[in-house]
Write a protein that holds these residues in place. Structure first.
Motif, short mmCIF file in Angstrom:
data_model
loop_
_atom_site.label_atom_id
_atom_site.label_comp_id
_atom_site.label_asym_id
_atom_site.label_seq_id
_atom_site.Cartn_x
_atom_site.Cartn_y
_atom_site.Cartn_z
N MET A 116 0.86 -1.31 0.11
CA MET A 116 -0.11 0.10 0.07
C MET A 116 0.76 1.32 0.01
SD MET A 116 -3.03 -1.10 -0.11
CE MET A 116 -4.38 -0.16 0.29
N GLY A 117 2.10 1.00 0.61
CA GLY A 117 3.07 2.23 0.52
C GLY A 117 3.86 2.60 -0.69
N THR A 118 3.55 1.71 -1.73
CA THR A 118 4.29 1.57 -3.06
C THR A 118 3.89 2.85 -3.66
OG1 THR A 118 4.39 -0.69 -3.05
CG2 THR A 118 4.81 0.43 -5.09
N LYS A 119 4.95 3.61 -3.88
CA LYS A 119 4.72 4.99 -4.77
C LYS A 119 4.37 4.67 -6.27
CE LYS A 119 6.87 7.94 -1.81
NZ LYS A 119 6.26 9.11 -1.35
N VAL A 120 3.10 5.42 -6.63
CA VAL A 120 2.64 4.99 -8.09
C VAL A 120 3.37 6.15 -8.91
CG1 VAL A 120 0.78 4.50 -9.52
CG2 VAL A 120 0.70 3.72 -7.36
N VAL A 121 2.96 7.35 -8.65
CA VAL A 121 3.51 8.60 -9.28
C VAL A 121 3.78 9.80 -8.42
CG1 VAL A 121 2.59 10.23 -11.12
CG2 VAL A 121 2.02 8.08 -11.24
N GLY A 122 4.90 10.31 -8.37
CA GLY A 122 5.32 11.08 -7.62
C GLY A 122 4.97 10.98 -6.08
N ASN A 123 4.20 11.54 -5.22
CA ASN A 123 3.84 11.08 -4.00
C ASN A 123 2.50 10.42 -3.72
OD1 ASN A 123 6.16 12.26 -2.58
ND2 ASN A 123 5.18 14.26 -2.53
N ALA A 181 -2.28 3.28 -1.49
CA ALA A 181 -3.18 3.37 -0.50
C ALA A 181 -3.98 4.58 -0.83
CB ALA A 181 -2.64 3.46 0.79
N LEU A 182 -3.34 5.53 -1.18
CA LEU A 182 -4.30 6.65 -1.75
C LEU A 182 -5.09 6.53 -2.79
CD1 LEU A 182 -4.80 9.71 -0.99
CD2 LEU A 182 -2.89 10.44 -2.60
N ILE A 183 -4.47 5.69 -3.84
CA ILE A 183 -5.33 5.58 -5.02
C ILE A 183 -6.42 4.80 -4.67
CG2 ILE A 183 -5.34 4.33 -7.39
CD1 ILE A 183 -2.53 5.59 -7.48
#
Length: 116
Positions: free
Chosen positions: A54-61, A65-67
């Motif tokens: 879940m902490g894996t960065k996708v784009v930038g910050n 998890a946020l997605i």
């Protein structure tokens, strides 16, 4: 004090059209609710026990998890929109028929009756 039953409502409640309306409603609501709850619980479980993923960065910050969290909002609005379309096409026509029948039957039952 015993509950009073309206004979017009009782008649409509016993009709096959009313049973069909309830069946159509359950056909959508139960699977949609289960799917949404599974999706939500997946988010909660992944947040608790798959922190690295879940902490894996996708784009930038932006991380997974946020997605996932933002997709919860998208899913909620999409489900409401899909249900609105389903209701308009599959539930509302039958509900209108039952409403018209209720009005007609209620009009007949109220003539000649004195309310106190």
């Amino acid at each position: 004090m015993a509950a009073r039953h309206d004979p017009v409502y009782d008649e409509l409640h016993a009709s096959p059209e009313f049973a069909e309306l309830r069946r159509r409603q359950r056909t959508f609501i139960i699977p949609a609710t289960v799917a949404f709850l599974v999706w939500y619980l997946l988010y909660v479980v992944m947040s608790n026990w798959a922190g690295d993923f879940m902490g894996t960065k996708v784009v930038g910050n932006l991380n997974v998890a946020l997605i996932f969290g933002l997709l919860q909002f998208v899913t909620t609005f999409a489900l409401a929109w899909v249900y609105s379309r389903y209701s308009t096409s599959r539930l509302d026509p039958l509900a209108r028929q039952l409403d018209e029948r209720f009005i007609a039957l209620a009009g007949k039952s109220s003539t000649g009756r004195k309310d106190h």
